[in-house]
Write a protein that holds these residues in place. Structure first.
Motif, PDB file in Angstrom:
ATOM      1  N   GLU A   1       4.579   7.927  -1.291  1.00 19.79           N
ATOM      2  CA  GLU A   1       5.422   7.074  -0.854  1.00 19.79           C
ATOM      3  C   GLU A   1       6.372   7.509  -2.375  1.00 19.79           C
ATOM      4  O   GLU A   1       7.838   7.062  -2.225  1.00 19.79           O
ATOM      5  CB  GLU A   1       4.995   5.697  -0.691  1.00 19.79           C
TER       6      GLU A   1
ATOM      7  N   ASP B   1       7.382   2.606   2.963  1.00 23.51           N
ATOM      8  CA  ASP B   1       8.193   3.569   3.359  1.00 23.51           C
ATOM      9  C   ASP B   1       9.367   3.129   4.191  1.00 23.51           C
ATOM     10  O   ASP B   1      10.114   3.375   4.609  1.00 23.51           O
ATOM     11  CB  ASP B   1       7.857   4.217   4.424  1.00 23.51           C
TER      12      ASP B   1
ATOM     13  N   ARG C   1      11.591   5.563   9.188  1.00 18.88           N
ATOM     14  CA  ARG C   1      11.391   6.022   7.764  1.00 18.88           C
ATOM     15  C   ARG C   1      12.162   6.613   7.761  1.00 18.88           C
ATOM     16  O   ARG C   1      12.932   8.195   8.321  1.00 18.88           O
ATOM     17  CB  ARG C   1       9.913   6.730   8.380  1.00 18.88           C
TER      18      ARG C   1
ATOM     19  N   ASP D   1      -2.811   5.138  -2.978  1.00 16.28           N
ATOM     20  CA  ASP D   1      -4.060   4.928  -2.756  1.00 16.28           C
ATOM     21  C   ASP D   1      -4.264   6.232  -2.827  1.00 16.28           C
ATOM     22  O   ASP D   1      -4.938   7.456  -1.406  1.00 16.28           O
ATOM     23  CB  ASP D   1      -4.082   4.264  -0.783  1.00 16.28           C
TER      24      ASP D   1
ATOM     25  N   THR E   1       4.981   9.588   9.091  1.00 20.55           N
ATOM     26  CA  THR E   1       3.398   8.736   9.230  1.00 20.55           C
ATOM     27  C   THR E   1       2.620   9.511   9.660  1.00 20.55           C
ATOM     28  O   THR E   1       2.799  10.335   9.024  1.00 20.55           O
ATOM     29  CB  THR E   1       3.568   8.016  10.691  1.00 20.55           C
ATOM     30  N   LYS E   2       1.398   8.428   8.395  1.00 21.74           N
ATOM     31  CA  LYS E   2       0.095   8.935   7.672  1.00 21.74           C
ATOM     32  C   LYS E   2      -0.857   8.496   8.906  1.00 21.74           C
ATOM     33  O   LYS E   2      -1.892   9.588   8.985  1.00 21.74           O
ATOM     34  CB  LYS E   2      -0.343   8.482   6.547  1.00 21.74           C
TER      35      LYS E   2
ATOM     36  N   TYR F   1       0.999   5.398   0.199  1.00 21.21           N
ATOM     37  CA  TYR F   1       0.328   6.745  -0.013  1.00 21.21           C
ATOM     38  C   TYR F   1       1.330   7.941   0.182  1.00 21.21           C
ATOM     39  O   TYR F   1       1.949   7.737   1.060  1.00 21.21           O
ATOM     40  CB  TYR F   1      -1.053   6.711   1.086  1.00 21.21           C
TER      41      TYR F   1
ATOM     42  N   PRO G   1       1.180  -1.296  -0.121  1.00 24.73           N
ATOM     43  CA  PRO G   1       0.269   0.028   0.125  1.00 24.73           C
ATOM     44  C   PRO G   1       1.439   1.495   0.055  1.00 24.73           C
ATOM     45  O   PRO G   1       1.597   1.285   0.764  1.00 24.73           O
ATOM     46  CB  PRO G   1      -0.740   0.179   1.455  1.00 24.73           C
TER      47      PRO G   1
HETATM   48  N1  UDP Z   1      -0.655   4.267   3.630  1.00 26.87           N
HETATM   49  C1  UDP Z   1      -2.248   3.711   2.916  1.00 26.87           C
HETATM   50  N2  UDP Z   1      -2.934   4.522   3.007  1.00 26.87           N
HETATM   51  C2  UDP Z   1      -3.276   5.540   3.183  1.00 26.87           C
HETATM   52  C3  UDP Z   1      -2.138   5.386   4.399  1.00 26.87           C
HETATM   53  C4  UDP Z   1      -0.716   4.951   5.071  1.00 26.87           C
HETATM   54  O1  UDP Z   1      -1.889   3.310   1.831  1.00 26.87           O
HETATM   55  O2  UDP Z   1      -3.993   6.307   4.142  1.00 26.87           O
HETATM   56  C5  UDP Z   1       0.772   3.491   3.666  1.00 26.87           C
HETATM   57  C6  UDP Z   1       2.233   4.185   3.465  1.00 26.87           C
HETATM   58  O3  UDP Z   1       2.111   4.819   2.520  1.00 26.87           O
HETATM   59  C7  UDP Z   1       2.799   2.766   4.014  1.00 26.87           C
HETATM   60  C8  UDP Z   1       2.248   1.984   5.201  1.00 26.87           C
HETATM   61  O4  UDP Z   1       0.296   2.405   4.560  1.00 26.87           O
HETATM   62  O5  UDP Z   1       3.608   2.038   2.819  1.00 26.87           O
HETATM   63  C9  UDP Z   1       1.630   2.699   6.156  1.00 26.87           C
HETATM   64  O6  UDP Z   1       2.293   3.488   6.996  1.00 26.87           O
HETATM   65  P1  UDP Z   1       2.598   4.418   7.706  1.00 26.87           P
HETATM   66  O7  UDP Z   1       4.020   4.472   6.785  1.00 26.87           O
HETATM   67  O8  UDP Z   1       2.019   5.946   7.706  1.00 26.87           O
HETATM   68  O9  UDP Z   1       1.935   4.164   8.929  1.00 26.87           O
HETATM   69  P2  UDP Z   1       3.329   3.401  10.964  1.00 26.87           P
HETATM   70  O10 UDP Z   1       4.055   2.794   9.876  1.00 26.87           O
HETATM   71  O11 UDP Z   1       3.763   4.969  10.978  1.00 26.87           O
HETATM   72  O12 UDP Z   1       1.939   2.525  10.959  1.00 26.87           O
END
Ligand code: UDP
Ligand code: MG
Length: 297
Positions: free
Chosen positions: A12, A94, A200, A41, A205-206, A10, A8
């Protein structure tokens, strides 16, 4: 044997090239046939463009691009539906999920035919704030008491599993999806391995705290109606207490009335959460809309 890796993505764009390079190196060393399915996404950066470029260079890379941001859950679901491998992996774009760890998980699954699925869990949360760690701990504790599906604290979406598991997951019709819970709900034999996510490199982070809270609440609502039932059970002694108060004292004290009103408001709130869930499922809107497919025949 073929491995499909679902990613996934977003916003990136900055990390995709490096991600592709490091993952491909590891997969090629393993000498297995594979595909990497990147799901954009609804990014507002050049993520789709980057996926197209990667596909031009490397036909193992395929892509799906959404019409807008539908969330990671939807991106993972779409990716899963497009996989053709005997084994499927999900990892972030990421660079926080290391390709070496992925291969280690894949090998472990191959080694032991009794297992269908392997999940990495975050064993070290020292990078997070005290508040977040506490909230996360409360969520898992609370979830595991009241929910039909038990979650291992820290269980992530970083997983490798057999095609059977994927088939069971994509067959579920529910619209509001909580994949961690779904993995647990479909069953199958699962191995849990600890991992520490890497830092990262690009972007951030999203997940804000609010988004995380909404996600956790959604997870509980997805797999538990215990709160609703509990409300019904608690109603009985409350009703009796109210009645006795009225019969013995002739009236209810202000305090009792206030207490009952606050409980009622709380319950209305909880019922509203469940009704909104029923509502969005009844509308039957899809989990995502695909704008573009890249590299699929
Ligand atoms: N992601 C996505 N859609 C969203 C938010 C995140 O596809 O609405 C993807 C993002 O690109 C990444 C993965 O989900 O590859 C994890 O997101 P993130 O790194 O922000 O989360 P964390 O690692 O902080 O839990
Ligand atoms: Mg991340």
């Amino acid at each position: 044997m073929k491995l499909s890796v679902v990613v996934p993505c977003y916003n990136e764009a900055a990390s995709l090239e490096q991600f592709h390079k490091s993952l491909s190196e590891v997969l090629q060393k393993e000498k297995l046939s594979y595909e990497i399915i990147m799901v954009d996404d609804g990014s507002y950066d050049d993520t789709t463009q980057k996926i197209i470029e990667l596909n031009n260079k490397d036909k193992n890379v395929k892509g799906i691009s959404f019409s807008r941001n539908f969330g990671k859950e939807s991106a993972m679901l779409a990716g899963l539906k497009f996989t053709s491998g005997d084994y499927i992996a999900i990892m972030d774009a990421d660079m926080q999920h290391s390709p070496d760890k992925l291969i280690e998980m894949y090998r472990k699954l191959l080694e032991d035919p009794n297992y269908d699925s392997i999940c990495a869990y975050k064993s070290n949360r020292s990078d997070e704030s005290g508040l977040k760690r506490t909230l996360v701990a409360i969520f898992y504790r609370f979830n595991n008491i009241i929910s039909d599906v038990k979650l291992l604290p820290g269980a992530s979406d970083f997983r490798v599993f057999k095609k059977d598991v994927k088939d069971a997951i994509i067959a579920l019709p529910e619209k509001t999806r909580f994949l961690k819970g779904i993995f647990s709900w479909v069953g199958f034999n699962t191995i849990y391995v600890p991992y520490t996510p890497d830092k990262r490199i690009y972007g951030k982070t999203k997940w804000s705290l609010i988004k995380l809270l909404r996600y956790s609440l959604g997870g509980i609502v997805s797999f538990s109606t215990m709160i609703l039932k509990l409300m019904g059970v608690i109603s009985i002694p409350l009703f009796i207490a109210g009645l006795l108060n009225f019969v013995l004292l002739g009236n209810l004290s202000n305090r009792t009335i206030l207490l009952f009103i606050s409980i009622l408001i709380l319950w209305l709130g909880i019922i509203a959460v469940y009704i909104s869930r029923i509502y969005s499922n009844i509308l039957g809107r899809p989990c995502y809309i695909i704008k573009k497919e890249i590299g699929f025949k």
